[in-house]
Design a protein around this motif. Sequence first.
Motif, PDB file in Angstrom:
ATOM      1  N   PRO A   1       0.816  -1.225   0.000  1.00 25.73           N
ATOM      2  CA  PRO A   1       0.000   0.000   0.000  1.00 25.73           C
ATOM      3  C   PRO A   1       0.849   1.275   0.000  1.00 25.73           C
ATOM      4  O   PRO A   1       0.531   2.245  -0.695  1.00 25.73           O
ATOM      5  N   ASP A   2       1.949   1.272   0.771  1.00 24.34           N
ATOM      6  CA  ASP A   2       2.818   2.455   0.814  1.00 24.34           C
ATOM      7  C   ASP A   2       3.487   2.696  -0.534  1.00 24.34           C
ATOM      8  O   ASP A   2       3.642   3.851  -0.955  1.00 24.34           O
ATOM      9  N   ASN A   3       3.881   1.631  -1.211  1.00 28.60           N
ATOM     10  CA  ASN A   3       4.499   1.771  -2.534  1.00 28.60           C
ATOM     11  C   ASN A   3       3.499   2.332  -3.545  1.00 28.60           C
ATOM     12  O   ASN A   3       3.852   3.172  -4.367  1.00 28.60           O
ATOM     13  N   VAL A   4       2.258   1.869  -3.462  1.00 31.72           N
ATOM     14  CA  VAL A   4       1.208   2.374  -4.358  1.00 31.72           C
ATOM     15  C   VAL A   4       1.004   3.869  -4.109  1.00 31.72           C
ATOM     16  O   VAL A   4       0.988   4.671  -5.050  1.00 31.72           O
ATOM     17  N   VAL A   5       0.860   4.263  -2.850  1.00 29.54           N
ATOM     18  CA  VAL A   5       0.644   5.678  -2.524  1.00 29.54           C
ATOM     19  C   VAL A   5       1.848   6.522  -2.958  1.00 29.54           C
ATOM     20  O   VAL A   5       1.678   7.613  -3.504  1.00 29.54           O
ATOM     21  N   ALA A   6       3.059   6.015  -2.775  1.00 32.39           N
ATOM     22  CA  ALA A   6       4.261   6.767  -3.162  1.00 32.39           C
ATOM     23  C   ALA A   6       4.272   7.044  -4.668  1.00 32.39           C
ATOM     24  O   ALA A   6       4.602   8.154  -5.104  1.00 32.39           O
ATOM     25  N   VAL A   7       3.899   6.054  -5.461  1.00 32.25           N
ATOM     26  CA  VAL A   7       3.862   6.246  -6.916  1.00 32.25           C
ATOM     27  C   VAL A   7       2.752   7.227  -7.287  1.00 32.25           C
ATOM     28  O   VAL A   7       2.947   8.116  -8.118  1.00 32.25           O
ATOM     29  N   VAL A   8       1.595   7.090  -6.669  1.00 32.19           N
ATOM     30  CA  VAL A   8       0.482   8.003  -6.949  1.00 32.19           C
ATOM     31  C   VAL A   8       0.872   9.436  -6.604  1.00 32.19           C
ATOM     32  O   VAL A   8       0.570  10.371  -7.365  1.00 32.19           O
ATOM     33  N   GLN A   9       1.567   9.633  -5.490  1.00 33.41           N
ATOM     34  CA  GLN A   9       1.979  10.989  -5.074  1.00 33.41           C
ATOM     35  C   GLN A   9       2.851  11.659  -6.128  1.00 33.41           C
ATOM     36  O   GLN A   9       2.816  12.888  -6.266  1.00 33.41           O
ATOM     37  N   GLN A  10       3.625  10.882  -6.882  1.00 32.43           N
ATOM     38  CA  GLN A  10       4.488  11.453  -7.919  1.00 32.43           C
ATOM     39  C   GLN A  10       3.675  12.032  -9.075  1.00 32.43           C
ATOM     40  O   GLN A  10       4.101  12.979  -9.730  1.00 32.43           O
ATOM     41  N   HIS A  11       2.493  11.453  -9.330  1.00 32.34           N
ATOM     42  CA  HIS A  11       1.702  11.844 -10.494  1.00 32.34           C
ATOM     43  C   HIS A  11       0.426  12.610 -10.148  1.00 32.34           C
ATOM     44  O   HIS A  11      -0.124  13.294 -11.002  1.00 32.34           O
TER      45      HIS A  11
END
Length: 88
Positions: free
Chosen positions: A29-39
Amino acid sequence: MQKTRFDELVEFPCVFTFKVMGLAVPSLPDNVVAVVQQHAPGDYSPQVKPSSKGNYHSVSIQIQVHSQSHIETLYQALAAIDEVRYVL
């Protein structure tokens, strides 16, 4: 038969739900949120559901998107996460 363009059916900006299926690791979940935060920077609370055998997790996340290309960029970025198997 006339083809209808996706961006003619959807009014942008809008909230779009992505479902990310990946290995059942605590960091997914943290990896998903981190990628979303970039875009698409924002405040996210993804919902996580384990598979019946517990080997995989489904992470659902709602993101405000601004165009069809924005959606496509997010799909590609989420699919590039090592633990991810599918993005729906």
